[in-house]
Design a protein around this motif. Structure first.
Motif, PDB file in Angstrom:
ATOM      1  N   TYR A   1      -1.719  -3.419  -2.967  1.00 42.44           N
ATOM      2  CA  TYR A   1      -0.908  -3.585  -1.937  1.00 42.44           C
ATOM      3  C   TYR A   1      -1.671  -3.216  -0.567  1.00 42.44           C
ATOM      4  CZ  TYR A   1       3.579  -4.293  -4.826  1.00 42.44           C
ATOM      5  OH  TYR A   1       4.429  -4.902  -5.592  1.00 42.44           O
ATOM      6  N   VAL A   2      -1.599  -3.854   0.357  1.00 37.26           N
ATOM      7  CA  VAL A   2      -2.166  -3.494   1.631  1.00 37.26           C
ATOM      8  C   VAL A   2      -1.377  -2.406   2.519  1.00 37.26           C
ATOM      9  CG1 VAL A   2      -3.093  -3.973   3.997  1.00 37.26           C
ATOM     10  CG2 VAL A   2      -3.531  -5.661   1.769  1.00 37.26           C
TER      11      VAL A   2
ATOM     12  N   ASN B   1      -1.322   1.874   7.430  1.00 41.39           N
ATOM     13  CA  ASN B   1      -1.772   3.016   6.863  1.00 41.39           C
ATOM     14  C   ASN B   1      -0.860   4.065   6.480  1.00 41.39           C
ATOM     15  OD1 ASN B   1      -4.171   1.209   6.998  1.00 41.39           O
ATOM     16  ND2 ASN B   1      -5.205   2.569   8.721  1.00 41.39           N
TER      17      ASN B   1
ATOM     18  N   ILE C   1      -4.323  -0.082  -0.428  1.00 40.85           N
ATOM     19  CA  ILE C   1      -5.642  -0.087  -0.027  1.00 40.85           C
ATOM     20  C   ILE C   1      -5.234  -0.446   1.577  1.00 40.85           C
ATOM     21  CG2 ILE C   1      -7.099  -1.184  -1.546  1.00 40.85           C
ATOM     22  CD1 ILE C   1      -6.499  -3.876  -0.365  1.00 40.85           C
ATOM     23  N   GLU C   2      -6.284  -0.046   2.658  1.00 41.58           N
ATOM     24  CA  GLU C   2      -5.892  -0.494   3.920  1.00 41.58           C
ATOM     25  C   GLU C   2      -6.748  -1.951   4.162  1.00 41.58           C
ATOM     26  OE1 GLU C   2      -7.867   2.795   6.158  1.00 41.58           O
ATOM     27  OE2 GLU C   2      -6.479   4.387   5.166  1.00 41.58           O
ATOM     28  N   GLU C   3      -6.391  -2.483   5.380  1.00 44.28           N
ATOM     29  CA  GLU C   3      -6.837  -3.988   5.595  1.00 44.28           C
ATOM     30  C   GLU C   3      -8.293  -3.861   5.650  1.00 44.28           C
ATOM     31  OE1 GLU C   3      -6.444  -7.801   6.275  1.00 44.28           O
ATOM     32  OE2 GLU C   3      -4.644  -6.271   6.197  1.00 44.28           O
TER      33      GLU C   3
ATOM     34  N   LYS D   1     -10.619  -4.216   1.911  1.00 42.52           N
ATOM     35  CA  LYS D   1     -10.463  -5.701   0.852  1.00 42.52           C
ATOM     36  C   LYS D   1     -11.804  -5.946   0.351  1.00 42.52           C
ATOM     37  CE  LYS D   1      -6.284  -7.990   2.879  1.00 42.52           C
ATOM     38  NZ  LYS D   1      -5.859  -9.338   3.628  1.00 42.52           N
TER      39      LYS D   1
ATOM     40  N   ILE E   1      -3.721  -9.280  -4.504  1.00 41.57           N
ATOM     41  CA  ILE E   1      -3.347  -8.349  -3.240  1.00 41.57           C
ATOM     42  C   ILE E   1      -1.968  -8.955  -2.673  1.00 41.57           C
ATOM     43  CG2 ILE E   1      -4.080  -7.548  -0.947  1.00 41.57           C
ATOM     44  CD1 ILE E   1      -7.039  -8.110  -2.180  1.00 41.57           C
TER      45      ILE E   1
ATOM     46  N   HIS F   1       1.191  -7.786   0.361  1.00 44.95           N
ATOM     47  CA  HIS F   1       1.426  -6.766   1.386  1.00 44.95           C
ATOM     48  C   HIS F   1       2.647  -5.954   0.762  1.00 44.95           C
ATOM     49  CE1 HIS F   1      -0.953  -7.941   4.760  1.00 44.95           C
ATOM     50  NE2 HIS F   1      -1.251  -8.980   4.194  1.00 44.95           N
TER      51      HIS F   1
END
Length: 479
Positions: A241-242, A246, A365-367, A370, A386, A388
């Motif tokens: 997941y993004v 953050n 994760i953060e953008e 990736k 992946i 959101h």
């Protein structure tokens, strides 16, 4: 069933190895019958006293493999010497080096369980983080087998308290982790203090580079065994997941209330992030504990015990907990912070999907991360879709709490207290319903009991007012 299949099944059992009777009895007690792939590949070397370097993942059965080698050799030595009482020995027979305190203690316990039918066998564990005085005092009677961390073992040898001049067998467990944690100097100092004529066994999750040099320098014509454990992760569903803005804590809490696991391990990269995330989850109402390097050995062991007894269902950890811990199936793994390497990712994820169970591993994760995740996906040959995280929401009313609380009793094997003694006291004397008592763990001087909340007060009252086996035992509920 065809004859070929029958022969293959018989060849993959412990009975096919013609092990000494005391070891076969212990294996039967522990309900071990079938060999794992790692055991099948390594035991022919181990039982012939040939040096070996084994590349195998955590959870592949390597501890049992080298434990069998250690104890078989010990029995053979006793037969050769015609001794049944080894109280006059001055040097240990076997030495096992481990990277972490927890792993050392778990390995020692595994060896003890396998040695239960071998009289006069002493297995000792020596690790840092605790006072060295009592450890030195215990060496007045020389152990047969010692398991420990490199720093503490080196200290005991330097002080002349641990005699290693006649060590016959050496095990380097999780050797790559020993090097990663900065113990290479201590380990090499210990290896140089040991006799050159010995049986050496090295186990590592990776092979190459420093491990290969270590093998060539300190092992003699070692057989190299590489066990590809592809089935360990075949039953694990992975997803990423993004994070939105953050916001790590919100992401983790949303994942927890969406999946509602009965057991979950959450991994962070640093001690600070680990502690902060645990504090936030506790504030939200989760039953969460943390394990990291700033805790004392007693605190770390107490946390792991509560998690193993299912009195806590969320364990937030640094990567020190990703390997070597003897924990049963974990339903969900959350990488709250992406791992620094594909190897670390594999070890984290490997905490779930064990022993034919299915499992789920989620990476947040953060953008900007990736590309790092894509690299891990490629190197581990995994599929990690992946998504959101906006689709998930934290719901306080969906928090799953453990069914049991943990009661710690100040008494254990040293006081000759057994699980049967505790069950008798609680069920027959205190009147606690049998179904209210969950898992139990008895250590050297402590007992841990999982008890349903409705019966905790009754149990504590009984320990306060009555004796167990004629002994007054203090008990308290752990938070």
């Amino acid at each position: 069933m065809t004859p070929n299949n029958t022969q293959q099944n018989e060849a993959s059992t412990f009975q096919s190895l013609s092990l000494p009777l005391p070891i076969n009895k212990a294996l039967a007690d522990l309900k071990y019958t079938q060999l794992t792939t790692t055991q099948t590949a390594s035991l022919p070397y181990l039982l012939q006293n040939k040096d070996i370097a084994v590349k195998a993942k955590t959870g592949s059965g390597k501890t049992l493999a080298f434990s069998i080698s250690l104890l078989t050799g010990l029995l053979e030595q006793a037969d050769d010497m015609g001794e049944t009482n080894t109280s006059n020995k001055t040097s240990i027979y076997g030495l096992v080096l481990c990277p972490t305190r927890e792993l050392a203690q778990q390995v020692a316990e595994q060896i003890r369980l396998l040695a239960k039918h071998i009289p006069n066998t002493k297995v000792s564990s020596f690790v840092g983080g605790v006072a060295i005085g009592p450890q030195i005092a215990s060496l007045v009677h020389t152990p047969d087998i010692v398991v420990g961390t490199p720093g503490r073992i080196m200290d005991l040898i330097r002080k002349g308290k641990l005699k290693v001049e006649n060590v016959q067998k050496l095990v380097l467990d999780e050797a790559d982790r020993i090097l990663d944690m900065g113990f290479s100097d201590q380990m090499e100092w210990i290896l140089k203090a040991l006799p050159k004529q010995r049986h050496s066994m090295l186990f590592s999750a990776t092979y190459g580079g420093a491990i290969e040099r270590l093998t060539k320098q300190y092992l003699r014509q070692a057989g190299i065994v590489e066990v590809e454990n592809t089935e360990q992760h075949s039953q694990i569903s992975q997803l990423a997941y993004v994070l939105q803005d953050n916001r790590l804590e919100q992401g983790v809490s949303a994942v927890l209330t969406h999946h509602q696991p009965r057991s979950c391990m959450i991994f962070c990269q640093t001690k600070v992030h680990t502690q902060n995330l645990c504090n936030e989850l506790q504030h939200l109402g989760f039953s969460a504990l943390t394990i990291h390097g700033d805790l004392t050995q007693f605190e770390r062991q107490r946390v792991l015990t509560q998690f193993a007894l299912q009195c806590c269902n969320v364990l937030v950890a640094t990567d020190v907990a990703a390997r070597g811990l003897d924990l049963e199936q974990v339903e969900l793994v959350i990488n709250a912070q992406i791992a620094e390497s594909s190897e670390t990712h594999t070890h984290r994820v490997g905490r779930t999907g064990r022993a034919e169970h299915s499992g789920t591993a989620i990476t947040l994760i953060e953008e900007s991360q990736k590309a790092a995740l894509e690299r891990i996906t490629h190197e581990t040959e995994s599929k990690i879709p992946i998504k959101h995280i906006q689709a998930l929401r934290f719901h306080a009313n969906r928090i799953v709490l453990p069914a049991h609380e943990c009661v710690m009793v100040d008494g254990g094997k040293k006081q000759k207290i057994s699980k049967g003694d505790l069950l008798g006291a609680l069920i027959k004397q205190a009147g606690v319903p049998k179904e209210d008592i969950g898992k139990m763990q008895v250590t050297h001087d402590k007992c841990y009991i999982a008890i349903k909340q409705r019966s905790v007060k009754k149990a504590l009252g009984h320990f306060r007012e009555h004796r167990v086996k004629g002994k007054s035992l203090r008990a308290r509920k752990l938070k």
